[in-house]
Design an enzyme around this catalytic site. Structure first.
Site, PDB file in Angstrom:
ATOM      1  N   LYS A 136      -9.445   3.598  14.612  1.00 39.22           N
ATOM      2  CA  LYS A 136      -9.116   2.232  14.162  1.00 39.22           C
ATOM      3  C   LYS A 136      -7.669   1.857  14.515  1.00 39.22           C
ATOM      4  O   LYS A 136      -7.423   0.794  15.090  1.00 39.22           O
ATOM      5  CB  LYS A 136      -9.301   2.111  12.642  1.00 39.22           C
ATOM      6  CG  LYS A 136      -8.728   0.822  12.062  1.00 39.22           C
ATOM      7  CD  LYS A 136      -8.846   0.762  10.560  1.00 39.22           C
ATOM      8  CE  LYS A 136      -7.686   1.299   9.799  1.00 39.22           C
ATOM      9  NZ  LYS A 136      -6.572   0.388   9.522  1.00 39.22           N
ATOM     10  N   ASN A 137      -6.737   2.723  14.162  1.00 44.14           N
ATOM     11  CA  ASN A 137      -5.335   2.319  14.291  1.00 44.14           C
ATOM     12  C   ASN A 137      -4.850   2.323  15.743  1.00 44.14           C
ATOM     13  O   ASN A 137      -3.841   1.690  16.060  1.00 44.14           O
ATOM     14  CB  ASN A 137      -4.437   3.164  13.383  1.00 44.14           C
ATOM     15  CG  ASN A 137      -4.662   2.795  11.919  1.00 44.14           C
ATOM     16  OD1 ASN A 137      -5.222   1.731  11.619  1.00 44.14           O
ATOM     17  ND2 ASN A 137      -4.265   3.669  11.006  1.00 44.14           N
TER      18      ASN A 137
ATOM     19  N   CYS B  55      -4.751  -3.997   3.505  1.00 48.64           N
ATOM     20  CA  CYS B  55      -4.945  -3.307   2.234  1.00 48.64           C
ATOM     21  C   CYS B  55      -3.684  -3.425   1.380  1.00 48.64           C
ATOM     22  O   CYS B  55      -2.570  -3.369   1.898  1.00 48.64           O
ATOM     23  CB  CYS B  55      -5.235  -1.826   2.476  1.00 48.64           C
ATOM     24  SG  CYS B  55      -6.889  -1.518   3.073  1.00 48.64           S
TER      25      CYS B  55
ATOM     26  N   ARG C  56       4.651  -4.603   1.991  1.00 46.92           N
ATOM     27  CA  ARG C  56       4.622  -4.077   3.370  1.00 46.92           C
ATOM     28  C   ARG C  56       5.400  -5.018   4.286  1.00 46.92           C
ATOM     29  O   ARG C  56       4.831  -5.805   5.039  1.00 46.92           O
ATOM     30  CB  ARG C  56       3.178  -3.906   3.847  1.00 46.92           C
ATOM     31  CG  ARG C  56       2.416  -2.868   3.044  1.00 46.92           C
ATOM     32  CD  ARG C  56       0.973  -2.733   3.483  1.00 46.92           C
ATOM     33  NE  ARG C  56       0.805  -1.964   4.706  1.00 46.92           N
ATOM     34  CZ  ARG C  56      -0.384  -1.698   5.253  1.00 46.92           C
ATOM     35  NH1 ARG C  56      -1.491  -2.139   4.688  1.00 46.92           N
ATOM     36  NH2 ARG C  56      -0.462  -0.991   6.368  1.00 46.92           N
TER      37      ARG C  56
ATOM     38  N   ASP D 269      -2.920   8.491   5.043  1.00 43.02           N
ATOM     39  CA  ASP D 269      -4.288   7.952   5.093  1.00 43.02           C
ATOM     40  C   ASP D 269      -5.341   8.986   4.698  1.00 43.02           C
ATOM     41  O   ASP D 269      -6.525   8.657   4.603  1.00 43.02           O
ATOM     42  CB  ASP D 269      -4.597   7.416   6.504  1.00 43.02           C
ATOM     43  CG  ASP D 269      -3.753   6.196   6.845  1.00 43.02           C
ATOM     44  OD1 ASP D 269      -3.163   5.610   5.922  1.00 43.02           O
ATOM     45  OD2 ASP D 269      -3.678   5.844   8.037  1.00 43.02           O
TER      46      ASP D 269
ATOM     47  N   ARG E  84     -13.634  -1.859   6.864  1.00 45.15           N
ATOM     48  CA  ARG E  84     -12.484  -2.126   7.739  1.00 45.15           C
ATOM     49  C   ARG E  84     -12.276  -0.986   8.714  1.00 45.15           C
ATOM     50  O   ARG E  84     -11.732  -1.185   9.792  1.00 45.15           O
ATOM     51  CB  ARG E  84     -11.187  -2.228   6.911  1.00 45.15           C
ATOM     52  CG  ARG E  84     -11.158  -3.298   5.887  1.00 45.15           C
ATOM     53  CD  ARG E  84      -9.799  -3.267   5.252  1.00 45.15           C
ATOM     54  NE  ARG E  84      -8.926  -3.970   6.155  1.00 45.15           N
ATOM     55  CZ  ARG E  84      -8.247  -5.057   5.829  1.00 45.15           C
ATOM     56  NH1 ARG E  84      -8.303  -5.511   4.606  1.00 45.15           N
ATOM     57  NH2 ARG E  84      -7.510  -5.666   6.693  1.00 45.15           N
TER      58      ARG E  84
HETATM   59  N1  EPU Z   1       8.067  -0.618   6.438  1.00 46.95           N
HETATM   60  C1  EPU Z   1       9.107  -1.482   6.160  1.00 46.95           C
HETATM   61  N2  EPU Z   1       9.472  -2.388   7.101  1.00 46.95           N
HETATM   62  C2  EPU Z   1       8.837  -2.488   8.303  1.00 46.95           C
HETATM   63  C3  EPU Z   1       7.763  -1.611   8.590  1.00 46.95           C
HETATM   64  C4  EPU Z   1       7.390  -0.690   7.630  1.00 46.95           C
HETATM   65  O1  EPU Z   1       9.696  -1.414   5.083  1.00 46.95           O
HETATM   66  O2  EPU Z   1       9.211  -3.343   9.106  1.00 46.95           O
HETATM   67  C5  EPU Z   1       7.677   0.392   5.445  1.00 46.95           C
HETATM   68  C6  EPU Z   1       6.258   0.189   4.944  1.00 46.95           C
HETATM   69  O3  EPU Z   1       6.202  -0.757   3.911  1.00 46.95           O
HETATM   70  C7  EPU Z   1       5.890   1.575   4.521  1.00 46.95           C
HETATM   71  C8  EPU Z   1       6.615   2.460   5.552  1.00 46.95           C
HETATM   72  O4  EPU Z   1       7.652   1.652   6.093  1.00 46.95           O
HETATM   73  O5  EPU Z   1       6.407   1.838   3.249  1.00 46.95           O
HETATM   74  C9  EPU Z   1       5.752   2.959   6.701  1.00 46.95           C
HETATM   75  O6  EPU Z   1       5.066   1.858   7.286  1.00 46.95           O
HETATM   76  P1  EPU Z   1       4.499   1.891   8.779  1.00 46.95           P
HETATM   77  O7  EPU Z   1       5.118   0.771   9.512  1.00 46.95           O
HETATM   78  O8  EPU Z   1       4.642   3.260   9.335  1.00 46.95           O
HETATM   79  O9  EPU Z   1       2.969   1.629   8.517  1.00 46.95           O
HETATM   80  P2  EPU Z   1       2.055   0.468   9.077  1.00 46.95           P
HETATM   81  O10 EPU Z   1       2.299   0.295  10.528  1.00 46.95           O
HETATM   82  O11 EPU Z   1       2.089  -0.702   8.188  1.00 46.95           O
HETATM   83  C10 EPU Z   1       0.169   2.142   9.813  1.00 46.95           C
HETATM   84  C11 EPU Z   1      -1.314   2.233   9.615  1.00 46.95           C
HETATM   85  C12 EPU Z   1      -1.593   2.626   8.187  1.00 46.95           C
HETATM   86  C13 EPU Z   1      -0.918   3.958   7.899  1.00 46.95           C
HETATM   87  C14 EPU Z   1       0.583   3.872   8.198  1.00 46.95           C
HETATM   88  C15 EPU Z   1       1.325   5.191   8.025  1.00 46.95           C
HETATM   89  C16 EPU Z   1      -2.149   0.630  11.180  1.00 46.95           C
HETATM   90  C17 EPU Z   1      -2.792  -0.697  11.416  1.00 46.95           C
HETATM   91  N3  EPU Z   1      -1.897   0.938   9.913  1.00 46.95           N
HETATM   92  O12 EPU Z   1       0.615   1.147   8.907  1.00 46.95           O
HETATM   93  O13 EPU Z   1      -3.003   2.786   8.111  1.00 46.95           O
HETATM   94  O14 EPU Z   1      -1.088   4.296   6.541  1.00 46.95           O
HETATM   95  O15 EPU Z   1       0.765   3.407   9.543  1.00 46.95           O
HETATM   96  O16 EPU Z   1       0.777   6.160   8.855  1.00 46.95           O
HETATM   97  O17 EPU Z   1      -1.913   1.374  12.107  1.00 46.95           O
HETATM   98  C18 EPU Z   1      -5.060   2.892   7.047  1.00 46.95           C
HETATM   99  O18 EPU Z   1      -5.555   3.100   8.172  1.00 46.95           O
HETATM  100  O19 EPU Z   1      -5.704   3.009   5.984  1.00 46.95           O
HETATM  101  C19 EPU Z   1      -3.670   2.472   6.962  1.00 46.95           C
HETATM  102  C20 EPU Z   1      -3.148   1.920   5.878  1.00 46.95           C
END
Ligand code: EPU
Length: 428
Positions: free
Chosen positions: A22-23, A117, A122, A305, A397
């Site tokens: 997915k990601n 989610c 975020r 995850d 999802r």
């Molecule tokens: N964060 C910030 N500012 C930013 C970006 C992130 O404060 O500009 C914070 C987030 O709020 C969080 C942390 O940094 O506390 C890490 O966030 P990250 O950017 O790494 O996560 P993401 O890109 O929002 C992706 C996956 C998530 C997975 C996380 C961590 C996708 C679409 N989503 O999220 O997947 O948990 O990386 O590995 O790739 C899932 O598949 O269930 C899922 C939630």
């Protein structure tokens, strides 16, 4: 409204084939905007997050054709307006990737603040910081982020902390920028490497993906290719935990065992047998499961995850386990649901203390997010009696045909349509 009805207590046995990640898929589908010719993605998972991504592209003018099951042709040349429809963007986190791709192609992008989610706040400040380093300006108006630039110029991007989405967006925006970009403190997840491989196959020049320094030389043109998306490490891990929780014996096929190392290591620590083959892992349980400690970390650490699924497994293990998950603010919301099934878990901020209870009892529970929903399904499969999991749209999802895959493993799980209060209709 639909729910899953599970008659638990049956060990899962047999083989399951893992779908595309997915990601990775959400990033690669968005990245087709950068491709100057039609391109084909294989191993595209049939999940609702991908359906939304494809609808976004179509609404903006792309031509999308399903060539075969899980094989999709994308021709994004017809997109002329760099504006993602508001409600579609709101409904998923990965819609933020359209900021990077539209900015990369049009130097102009309008995307609503992303949703997805509810794991707590975020923000996307690091994504915007990356775009600004490349010379873009951003403003927030009517709930939409507008990013624009006359020209994107390669630059040094330093992330304040590990961010998967920020790293992906930095790659997407800089792949066609003028000159050289260096991303420091980059995230190292397998889907980041997959995105770089996809773009490099099209003619991009990205080096170092999978390490914390990624170097990109901007190119003008990306050609059409056919590319297979990597298997989903989290879907694989979820079936591995389901096999363990039901004391089953399951061959999980179409995986990259290297991507599962942290999951495999923890399962072995708990007392689960995991045999690794080239493209599959076999998971079985002989004796009792024992406690362990888990702390979630960015890749190659233990993934957030997989935290809800493992915490569910640990309720069935002997002893007291400690699970720390501080990647997001709110990843223990499912615990209240698990307690309805007899789990003994206390949560203090980002730390859960799990007292093994040996067995769970079926109950009506709610999927509070995608991975929490997967955890509820695992709990239901392992529990005595009947578990009803509602709000399964979260599960859809990210898990392709979950009930069918589980049925093939011998699980008694049915999708049920609730037509009115007290009246249910089986939907197979
Ligand atoms: N964060 C910030 N500012 C930013 C970006 C992130 O404060 O500009 C914070 C987030 O709020 C969080 C942390 O940094 O506390 C890490 O966030 P990250 O950017 O790494 O996560 P993401 O890109 O929002 C992706 C996956 C998530 C997975 C996380 C961590 C996708 C679409 N989503 O999220 O997947 O948990 O990386 O590995 O790739 C899932 O598949 O269930 C899922 C939630």
């Amino acid at each position: 409204m639909e729910k899953f009805v599970i008659h638990g207590g049956k060990p899962l046995k047999g083989e399951v084939t893992i779908s595309g990640a997915k990601n990775a898929a959400v990033a690669l589908v968005a990245a087709t905007i950068l491709c100057d010719e039609p391109c084909v993605l294989e191993n595209v998972p049939e999940i609702s997050d991908i359906t939304i991504c494809m609808k976004i592209l179509q609404t903006m003018g792309a031509d999308i054709q399903l060539l075969n099951k899980n094989v999709v042709r994308f021709d994004t040349r017809g997109i002329i307006n760099p504006h993602v429809p508001y409600e579609m963007a709101r409904s998923m986190r990965a819609s933020s990737y359209f900021l990077g791709t539209l900015l990369g192609r049009f130097h102009d992008a309008y995307v609503a603040m992303p949703g997805g989610c509810d794991l707590g706040d975020r923000p996307i400040d690091q994504h915007l910081k990356a775009f600004r380093s490349l010379g873009a300006v951003d403003e927030l108006k009517n709930g939409e982020v507008h990013c624009y630039a006359d020209q994107l110029i390669g630059s040094q991007i330093y992330f304040d902390f590990n961010t998967v989405g920020g790293t992906i967006n930095a790659i997407l925006a800089s792949v066609k920028a003028k000159g050289r970009t260096i991303i420091e403190n980059a995230a190292k997840e397998p889907h980041i490497v997959d995105l770089a491989n996809f773009l490099n196959s099209m003619g991009a020049d990205i080096r170092g993906a999978g390490t914390d320094v990624i170097k990109i030389k901007g190119v003008d043109y990306l050609k059409g290719i056919t590319y297979p998306i990597i298997p989903d490490q989290i879907e694989a891990g979820t079936y591995m935990v389901a096999a363990a929780a039901t004391k089953g014996d399951v061959l999980v096929k179409n995986v990259i065992p290297k991507h599962l190392e942290s999951i495999t290591a923890k399962l072995r620590k708990i007392g689960v047998t995991v045999e690794e083959n080239d493209e599959s892992v076999r998971v079985s349980v002989d004796g009792a499961l024992t406690k362990t400690s888990i702390k979630t970390m960015p890749h190659p650490g233990f993934p957030t995850d997989m935290q809800p699924q493992f915490s569910t497994l640990l309720t069935l293990a002997e002893g007291t386990s400690i699970v720390t998950d501080d990647i997001f603010d709110n990843r223990f919301r499912y615990v209240a649901e698990l307690r309805r099934m007899g789990a003994d878990i206390s949560v203090d901020g980002k730390v859960a203390v799990i007292e093994g209870v040996g067995k769970l009892n079926g109950a009506p529970v709610v999927a509070t997010d995608l991975r929490a929903g997967a955890a509820m399904v695992i709990a239901g499969l392992a529990a005595e009696g009947i578990t009803e999991v509602s709000d399964i749209h979260y599960i859809e999802r990210g898990y392709e045909c979950i009930e069918k895959k589980l049925q093939m493993l011998g699980a008694d799980i049915k999708r049920v349509t609730v037509t009115e209060v007290g009246s249910v209709q089986m939907s197979g």
